[in-house]
Design an enzyme around this catalytic site. Sequence first.
Site, mmCIF file in Angstrom:
data_model
loop_
_atom_site.group_PDB
_atom_site.id
_atom_site.type_symbol
_atom_site.label_atom_id
_atom_site.label_comp_id
_atom_site.label_asym_id
_atom_site.label_seq_id
_atom_site.Cartn_x
_atom_site.Cartn_y
_atom_site.Cartn_z
ATOM 1 N N ARG A 176 11.886 7.792 -5.208
ATOM 2 C CA ARG A 176 11.971 7.233 -7.059
ATOM 3 C C ARG A 176 12.042 7.877 -7.810
ATOM 4 N NH1 ARG A 176 6.039 3.301 -6.179
ATOM 5 N NH2 ARG A 176 7.384 2.208 -7.531
ATOM 6 N N PRO A 177 13.515 8.283 -7.405
ATOM 7 C CA PRO A 177 13.974 8.929 -10.023
ATOM 8 C C PRO A 177 13.813 8.140 -10.688
ATOM 9 C CG PRO A 177 16.329 8.467 -8.123
ATOM 10 C CD PRO A 177 14.778 7.714 -7.215
ATOM 11 N N VAL A 178 14.018 8.585 -12.265
ATOM 12 C CA VAL A 178 13.676 7.695 -12.857
ATOM 13 C C VAL A 178 14.894 7.691 -13.405
ATOM 14 C CG1 VAL A 178 11.345 6.842 -13.782
ATOM 15 C CG2 VAL A 178 12.461 9.529 -14.308
ATOM 16 N N ASP A 179 16.305 8.313 -13.397
ATOM 17 C CA ASP A 179 17.555 8.851 -14.098
ATOM 18 C C ASP A 179 17.976 7.677 -14.367
ATOM 19 O OD1 ASP A 179 17.710 7.859 -11.231
ATOM 20 O OD2 ASP A 179 19.866 8.274 -10.992
ATOM 21 N N LEU A 180 17.611 7.196 -14.092
ATOM 22 C CA LEU A 180 18.431 5.190 -14.395
ATOM 23 C C LEU A 180 17.524 4.840 -16.033
ATOM 24 C CD1 LEU A 180 18.645 2.233 -11.969
ATOM 25 C CD2 LEU A 180 20.332 4.296 -12.256
ATOM 26 N N LYS A 211 -0.138 -7.673 -11.209
ATOM 27 C CA LYS A 211 -0.659 -6.382 -11.975
ATOM 28 C C LYS A 211 1.006 -5.821 -12.443
ATOM 29 C CE LYS A 211 0.586 -2.728 -8.581
ATOM 30 N NZ LYS A 211 1.335 -1.326 -9.480
ATOM 31 N N ASN A 212 2.423 -5.952 -11.437
ATOM 32 C CA ASN A 212 2.936 -5.815 -12.210
ATOM 33 C C ASN A 212 3.969 -5.771 -13.222
ATOM 34 O OD1 ASN A 212 3.290 -3.740 -9.728
ATOM 35 N ND2 ASN A 212 5.095 -4.698 -8.572
ATOM 36 N N ARG A 264 -5.960 -0.448 -5.803
ATOM 37 C CA ARG A 264 -5.117 -0.386 -6.829
ATOM 38 C C ARG A 264 -4.216 -1.374 -7.887
ATOM 39 N NH1 ARG A 264 -0.879 2.679 -6.635
ATOM 40 N NH2 ARG A 264 -0.289 2.303 -7.789
ATOM 41 N N ASP A 286 7.742 -5.402 -1.406
ATOM 42 C CA ASP A 286 6.445 -5.430 -1.226
ATOM 43 C C ASP A 286 5.732 -6.435 -0.496
ATOM 44 O OD1 ASP A 286 6.534 -3.267 -3.223
ATOM 45 O OD2 ASP A 286 5.684 -4.626 -5.167
ATOM 46 N N ARG A 293 3.042 5.913 -11.858
ATOM 47 C CA ARG A 293 4.086 6.032 -12.049
ATOM 48 C C ARG A 293 4.442 5.083 -13.407
ATOM 49 N NH1 ARG A 293 8.900 6.544 -9.946
ATOM 50 N NH2 ARG A 293 9.866 5.804 -10.124
ATOM 51 N N ILE A 313 15.430 -1.283 0.116
ATOM 52 C CA ILE A 313 14.821 -0.765 -1.312
ATOM 53 C C ILE A 313 14.471 0.327 -1.212
ATOM 54 C CG2 ILE A 313 13.661 -1.569 -3.550
ATOM 55 C CD1 ILE A 313 15.287 -3.593 -2.719
ATOM 56 N N CYS A 349 6.448 9.881 -4.774
ATOM 57 C CA CYS A 349 5.276 8.630 -4.725
ATOM 58 C C CYS A 349 5.763 8.776 -2.391
ATOM 59 C CB CYS A 349 4.411 7.961 -5.101
ATOM 60 S SG CYS A 349 6.524 6.902 -4.724
HETATM 61 C C1 UD1 Z 1 8.518 -1.911 -9.104
HETATM 62 C C2 UD1 Z 1 7.814 -2.381 -8.778
HETATM 63 C C3 UD1 Z 1 7.484 -1.875 -7.288
HETATM 64 C C4 UD1 Z 1 8.436 -2.863 -6.475
HETATM 65 C C5 UD1 Z 1 9.816 -2.087 -6.488
HETATM 66 C C6 UD1 Z 1 11.045 -3.233 -5.986
HETATM 67 C C7 UD1 Z 1 5.503 -2.186 -10.041
HETATM 68 C C8 UD1 Z 1 5.289 -1.413 -11.234
HETATM 69 N N1 UD1 Z 1 6.381 -1.561 -9.028
HETATM 70 O O1 UD1 Z 1 8.668 -0.622 -8.824
HETATM 71 O O2 UD1 Z 1 5.727 -2.853 -6.763
HETATM 72 O O3 UD1 Z 1 8.628 -2.363 -5.535
HETATM 73 O O4 UD1 Z 1 9.614 -2.692 -7.651
HETATM 74 O O5 UD1 Z 1 10.962 -4.500 -6.197
HETATM 75 O O6 UD1 Z 1 6.675 -3.172 -11.311
HETATM 76 N N2 UD1 Z 1 15.407 4.080 -8.712
HETATM 77 C C9 UD1 Z 1 16.626 5.097 -8.907
HETATM 78 N N3 UD1 Z 1 16.990 6.025 -10.393
HETATM 79 C C10 UD1 Z 1 16.376 5.045 -11.333
HETATM 80 C C11 UD1 Z 1 14.895 3.668 -10.992
HETATM 81 C C12 UD1 Z 1 15.370 3.357 -9.797
HETATM 82 O O7 UD1 Z 1 16.987 5.643 -7.960
HETATM 83 O O8 UD1 Z 1 15.843 5.404 -12.499
HETATM 84 C C13 UD1 Z 1 15.492 3.045 -7.121
HETATM 85 C C14 UD1 Z 1 14.478 3.340 -6.395
HETATM 86 O O9 UD1 Z 1 14.245 5.180 -5.918
HETATM 87 C C15 UD1 Z 1 14.797 2.630 -5.614
HETATM 88 C C16 UD1 Z 1 14.938 1.163 -6.235
HETATM 89 O O10 UD1 Z 1 16.546 1.848 -7.477
HETATM 90 O O11 UD1 Z 1 15.209 2.828 -4.229
HETATM 91 C C17 UD1 Z 1 14.757 -0.055 -7.274
HETATM 92 O O12 UD1 Z 1 13.687 0.585 -7.676
HETATM 93 P P1 UD1 Z 1 13.482 -0.395 -8.804
HETATM 94 O O13 UD1 Z 1 13.659 -1.417 -8.871
HETATM 95 O O14 UD1 Z 1 12.781 0.577 -9.961
HETATM 96 O O15 UD1 Z 1 11.032 -0.215 -9.002
HETATM 97 P P2 UD1 Z 1 10.035 -0.184 -9.888
HETATM 98 O O16 UD1 Z 1 10.831 -0.038 -10.743
HETATM 99 O O17 UD1 Z 1 9.935 1.449 -9.477
#
Ligand code: UD1
Length: 431
Positions: free
Chosen positions: A125-129, A22-23, A402, A310, A96, A332, A120
């Site tokens: 789970r921010p998207v700042d990066l 899925k991912n 899902r 996961d 997301r 994580i 969520c």
């Molecule tokens: C993806 C997977 C999810 C898995 C996770 C970690 C998908 C759809 N989902 O989620 O199933 O559990 O990887 O292996 O592929 N973070 C920030 N800022 C950002 C981005 C992330 O602070 O801009 C933080 C997140 O809140 C979290 C950590 O970084 O604490 C890791 O998240 P990330 O690796 O980005 O997970 P996802 O890509 O959301």
Amino acid sequence: MDRIAIIGGARLEGEIPISGAKNSAIKLMAASLLTDEPLRLTNMPRLADTRFLGRLLQRLGAEVVDQDGADGPETVLTTREIVSGFAPYDLVRQMRASFNVLGPLLARTGQAKVSLPGGCSIGARPVDLHLKALEALGARIDLHEGYVYAQAPRGLKGGEISFPFVSVGATEHTLLAAVLAEGETVIGNAACEPEITDLADCLNRMGAKVSGAGTPTIRVTGVSRLTGATHPVLPDRIETGTYALAAAMAGGEVRLTGTRADLITALIEKMREAGVDVAEHADGMTIRRGPERLKAVEITTDPYPGFATDLQAQFMALMTLADGESVIRETIFENRFMHVPELARLGADISVQGGEARVRGVAGLNGAQVMATDLRASVSLVIAGLAAKGETIVNRVYHLDRGFERLEEKLGACGAQVRRLRGEPVEEAAD
Ligand code: UD1
């Protein structure tokens, strides 16, 4: 709303075919926006999340055709033209990963308006990066009323990005944008998850120039256009690990096919340490567990190749019946123990402090009504139900749908007593 009813106690014997990841699939689908030619994805999982993303891509201009190919289910995505660069809140909130259309839209058309995903159930789970990386590629980003307005009128330019910590989503998003940027991009402290390598392989098949995927430094030399391609979706390592743990929980002998043991090395090591017999084959593995009690072992979740977050909930379910105390550390996500009170309803003895759970193995679990809170947590309840005495009913299984294809059928074929109780349809997702 559907529910799943499980009568525990049956040993599992048989074979479970593993679906495409899925991912991976949802990022590969987003990659189709980068070309006007057809992208054919084989080994496609048929899940609520892939259907959902397909609908968003159609709104943006993609033609999405699900078909049965010679080797199973496939999806062909063709976006001759982007008809809209707008991804509304209602769609991004529900899943997301829809946010990942931002990079491809920007790379192909120079502009996009995409809703921020919001929090969520497993944390903020921010998207700042993601946004910083797109800025490093020359995008102008403005945030207004929950929306990201992104612009790169003269196209994206290669840049240097070094992430402060590993993010799977941000690494993938940067790749999806950088392949069409002018010049070279270097991504430092990149995630090494197999899904990143799968995305890079697919992009290279489409004519991109990506090297180093699967290591912490990825280099991308931008190209001016990408073409169509055919790409097989990677096997789902989380589905693989989940059924391996289900077999270990229920006991018996289950062969997992269409997958790869090297995708879940950290899990296999821990399962062996606990006393489960895992035999690796070219196309998967066989899980065997006799009547003896498993030993409690400790795990700490980490980015790949560490123990996958996961699989944490499912491993905890296994540990509820192990001999001794197991310590489970989640590093994580900040809020990923929501399965604990539900496992406790089945009789598990677990205490949580911060990011650490202590699971004291009990002699037996008893079936009860439980509530699925997120995708991976819900399947941990199914695993626990396989070994619980009597009937376990898992509510809110739309979370399961899902990410797990035909779960009742796959487990049922091995002798598990699992059935779906139909309810009203739900159009909701979470992460
Ligand atoms: C993806 C997977 C999810 C898995 C996770 C970690 C998908 C759809 N989902 O989620 O199933 O559990 O990887 O292996 O592929 N973070 C920030 N800022 C950002 C981005 C992330 O602070 O801009 C933080 C997140 O809140 C979290 C950590 O970084 O604490 C890791 O998240 P990330 O690796 O980005 O997970 P996802 O890509 O959301």
